[in-house]
Motif scaffolding. Structure first.
Motif, mmCIF file in Angstrom:
data_model
loop_
_atom_site.group_PDB
_atom_site.id
_atom_site.type_symbol
_atom_site.label_atom_id
_atom_site.label_comp_id
_atom_site.label_asym_id
_atom_site.label_seq_id
_atom_site.Cartn_x
_atom_site.Cartn_y
_atom_site.Cartn_z
ATOM 1 N N GLU A 1 12.688 34.337 19.455
ATOM 2 C CA GLU A 1 11.815 33.672 18.482
ATOM 3 C C GLU A 1 11.004 32.571 19.164
ATOM 4 O O GLU A 1 9.813 32.418 18.890
ATOM 5 C CB GLU A 1 12.655 33.058 17.344
ATOM 6 N N LEU A 2 11.631 31.806 20.057
ATOM 7 C CA LEU A 2 10.944 30.725 20.765
ATOM 8 C C LEU A 2 9.856 31.281 21.680
ATOM 9 O O LEU A 2 8.741 30.749 21.726
ATOM 10 C CB LEU A 2 11.949 29.901 21.570
ATOM 11 N N GLU B 1 8.264 34.149 21.334
ATOM 12 C CA GLU B 1 7.194 34.648 20.477
ATOM 13 C C GLU B 1 6.348 33.503 19.925
ATOM 14 O O GLU B 1 5.118 33.601 19.859
ATOM 15 C CB GLU B 1 7.769 35.480 19.333
ATOM 16 N N TYR B 2 6.998 32.394 19.567
ATOM 17 C CA TYR B 2 6.271 31.222 19.063
ATOM 18 C C TYR B 2 5.358 30.678 20.161
ATOM 19 O O TYR B 2 4.183 30.378 19.911
ATOM 20 C CB TYR B 2 7.258 30.151 18.597
ATOM 21 N N ARG C 1 2.405 32.890 20.679
ATOM 22 C CA ARG C 1 1.471 32.761 19.558
ATOM 23 C C ARG C 1 0.638 31.483 19.691
ATOM 24 O O ARG C 1 -0.576 31.493 19.488
ATOM 25 C CB ARG C 1 2.235 32.775 18.237
ATOM 26 N N ILE C 2 1.282 30.381 20.090
ATOM 27 C CA ILE C 2 0.567 29.108 20.267
ATOM 28 C C ILE C 2 -0.472 29.234 21.363
ATOM 29 O O ILE C 2 -1.616 28.795 21.210
ATOM 30 C CB ILE C 2 1.558 27.962 20.585
#
Length: 64
Positions: A42-43, A45-46, A49-50
């Motif tokens: 999740e981190l 992917e975050y 995305r950023i």
């Protein structure tokens, strides 16, 4: 000792958990490892995305 619960899972899922675990691991430690791995994903992917959303705000290291 920590409070424990019983959860219902399919035999196939149980077998997959066994395959993931190392010698001496119990199901709780295997599930904790899976949760940690999920949180890492999740981190990542975050972060991706950023970077994608704010690409214009980043500077290439080679340009410094």
């Amino acid at each position: 000792m920590a409070e424990t619960t019983t959860i219902q899972i399919k035999k196939q899922t149980r077998d997959q958990l066994r395959a993931i675990g190392a010698m001496g691991d119990d199901y709780n430690s295997v599930i904790e490892k899976l949760i940690i791995e999920h949180n890492r994903n999740e981190l990542v992917e975050y972060g991706e995305r950023i970077v994608k959303e704010h690409k214009d705000k980043f500077v290439n290291v080679n340009e410094l």
